[in-house]
Design a protein around this motif. Sequence first.
Motif, mmCIF file in Angstrom:
data_model
loop_
_atom_site.group_PDB
_atom_site.id
_atom_site.type_symbol
_atom_site.label_atom_id
_atom_site.label_comp_id
_atom_site.label_asym_id
_atom_site.label_seq_id
_atom_site.Cartn_x
_atom_site.Cartn_y
_atom_site.Cartn_z
ATOM 1 N N ILE A 1 -1.345 -0.946 -6.925
ATOM 2 C CA ILE A 1 -2.209 -0.564 -7.846
ATOM 3 C C ILE A 1 -3.383 0.204 -7.140
ATOM 4 C CG2 ILE A 1 -4.371 -2.058 -8.974
ATOM 5 C CD1 ILE A 1 -2.743 -4.494 -8.407
ATOM 6 N N PRO A 2 -3.445 1.653 -7.706
ATOM 7 C CA PRO A 2 -4.280 2.496 -6.942
ATOM 8 C C PRO A 2 -5.760 2.117 -6.859
ATOM 9 C CG PRO A 2 -2.781 3.626 -8.551
ATOM 10 C CD PRO A 2 -2.731 2.173 -8.853
ATOM 11 N N LYS A 3 -6.405 2.550 -5.881
ATOM 12 C CA LYS A 3 -7.820 1.967 -5.297
ATOM 13 C C LYS A 3 -8.482 3.300 -6.005
ATOM 14 C CE LYS A 3 -9.134 1.453 -1.044
ATOM 15 N NZ LYS A 3 -9.674 0.788 0.108
ATOM 16 N N THR A 4 -9.451 3.141 -6.968
ATOM 17 C CA THR A 4 -10.382 4.291 -7.420
ATOM 18 C C THR A 4 -11.764 4.208 -6.858
ATOM 19 O OG1 THR A 4 -10.464 3.309 -9.487
ATOM 20 C CG2 THR A 4 -8.895 5.004 -9.274
ATOM 21 N N GLY A 5 -11.941 3.003 -6.052
ATOM 22 C CA GLY A 5 -13.191 2.731 -5.529
ATOM 23 C C GLY A 5 -13.149 2.544 -3.962
ATOM 24 N N SER A 6 -13.774 1.453 -3.582
ATOM 25 C CA SER A 6 -14.128 1.438 -2.053
ATOM 26 C C SER A 6 -13.700 -0.089 -1.531
ATOM 27 C CB SER A 6 -15.755 1.439 -1.804
ATOM 28 O OG SER A 6 -16.081 2.756 -2.345
ATOM 29 N N ALA A 7 -13.439 -1.024 -2.282
ATOM 30 C CA ALA A 7 -12.982 -2.429 -1.563
ATOM 31 C C ALA A 7 -11.682 -2.387 -0.679
ATOM 32 C CB ALA A 7 -12.883 -3.508 -2.741
ATOM 33 N N GLU A 8 -11.779 -3.041 0.203
ATOM 34 C CA GLU A 8 -10.684 -2.876 1.287
ATOM 35 C C GLU A 8 -9.164 -3.440 0.426
ATOM 36 O OE1 GLU A 8 -11.214 -4.642 5.251
ATOM 37 O OE2 GLU A 8 -9.094 -5.359 5.020
ATOM 38 N N SER A 9 -9.404 -4.645 -0.279
ATOM 39 C CA SER A 9 -8.297 -5.140 -1.030
ATOM 40 C C SER A 9 -8.555 -6.003 -2.484
ATOM 41 C CB SER A 9 -7.629 -6.118 -0.227
ATOM 42 O OG SER A 9 -8.468 -7.325 0.130
ATOM 43 N N LEU A 10 -7.552 -6.279 -3.158
ATOM 44 C CA LEU A 10 -8.146 -7.017 -4.198
ATOM 45 C C LEU A 10 -7.464 -8.516 -3.904
ATOM 46 C CD1 LEU A 10 -6.671 -4.807 -7.239
ATOM 47 C CD2 LEU A 10 -8.983 -5.730 -7.077
ATOM 48 N N ASN A 11 -8.231 -9.357 -4.611
ATOM 49 C CA ASN A 11 -7.641 -10.879 -4.482
ATOM 50 C C ASN A 11 -6.131 -10.940 -4.736
ATOM 51 O OD1 ASN A 11 -6.979 -13.272 -6.456
ATOM 52 N ND2 ASN A 11 -8.375 -14.165 -4.823
ATOM 53 N N LEU B 1 0.880 -1.204 0.093
ATOM 54 C CA LEU B 1 0.153 0.076 -0.125
ATOM 55 C C LEU B 1 0.963 1.280 0.069
ATOM 56 C CD1 LEU B 1 -2.519 -1.209 2.716
ATOM 57 C CD2 LEU B 1 -3.098 -1.077 0.309
#
Lengths: 248, 248
Positions: A224-234, A185
């Motif tokens: 991998i920048p987050k542009t939404g709301s999920a806490e993490s990616l698989n 992160l």
Amino acid sequence: MLSKAKIKYILSLQKKKVRIKEQAFVVEGEKIAAEVLNQNYFKVHSIYATEIWINNNKTIANQYKTKLTTILPKELKKISTLKSPKEILLIIKTPNNTPLVKNIQNSFNLVLENIQDPGNLGTIIRIADWFGIPNIFCSEGCVDVYNSKVIQASMGSFLRVKIQYVPIEKLFLRNPSMTIYGAVLGGQNVNKTDLKDTGFLLIGNEGKGLSKNIQKHINHPITIPKTGSAESLNAAVATGILCAFFKL
Amino acid sequence: MLSKAKIKYILSLQKKKVRIKEQAFVVEGEKIAAEVLNQNYFKVHSIYATEIWINNNKTIANQYKTKLTTILPKELKKISTLKSPKEILLIIKTPNNTPLVKNIQNSFNLVLENIQDPGNLGTIIRIADWFGIPNIFCSEGCVDVYNSKVIQASMGSFLRVKIQYVPIEKLFLRNPSMTIYGAVLGGQNVNKTDLKDTGFLLIGNEGKGLSKNIQKHINHPITIPKTGSAESLNAAVATGILCAFFKL
């Protein structure tokens, strides 16, 4: 006809300690079987197949006839770990020598710390195979590559990608000049980073990410920048995205 | 204490037809429970939790006390579909109205044709949530979003992404001016394509890809070029990679 002892033996290969003792593991399904029976590095110990598979694969069935046992679909069900067993189950010998990993310095290598979900490891092996990444280094805390779920999720890619279990800190110390990219992160946006085509790409555990001990070896943190709301990616999806930016 | 009838009822929610009849589905685990209990759109029908969960979540447990049944870990095991049950199981009401999908024209929307693996659908929902993609349109042949494995793999993202089951040809015909990107073999390299931030991104079935009927609607075929040997990429991984190129 399968004896009770044989059924018990095949099922026992679901356990890592039995796989290590027997130096063998299980592969299922027509697609992967076709790939396994078409290469020489992994040796086939025995084949259990239904009449349907044998009729559809006469040449290869004949070629392997001394190792082949014809079984009924209901017998396959007893030895299979799949919900819908797929006509054939093979017992494969674990290679005697750890496969040689060549050209570490000149290639792009994946390094996995404590990936524990077998589906994730299998999917990551498939990603490496898609992008032509030759080597995956796994920490000792990763799930066993010969776990049936890993093998099935890899879809035959375990035949091509070289996978080694190593103490990953030692690996980094032995290759001090290589770039170590780490998925963390707050790293650099992977799409705005100058990515080299050699080095290590370090991926952490599904829940915990990379350990502090390992993080300190990273000389190029990426995100991998987050542009939404999920806490993490698989973990496998994140690996796929990062590999795509390196390779495309 | 859980009655046999209650156990049977909870387990019956694993079946799609029961979920439709009862307008309810199951969610498990502390992490997703925390998200569910912190929103209002999905209504909570009942909560089954162990002493451990209740002690760790006193305020929220008190708030929901009329809906809460304290159960023993061995009882949770009987109603759970997880290998390692995680202290809490909730029954949630399916929303009465299909959630409104707004701004189709001005947003980037995923369209899935016959995604059948529940883990894949859940992972795709999580990807959409990560990248802030508001809408997923599923063909009728996709696995049910309220399948437990979809919900668990989505990690709570089903709460934020709007998912609708629609005849996808009609969707395209109703929105004739929108760009339809399709993931196919032999399309344009996704990394060398001018990607707009509005439109539909169409993803096909795990084994078969996109059907011919649907492919003919694509006006922008895109591909993740293969630089190695695997036959294909996992559908969720491919979706993740494509979304990353659109969104980063």
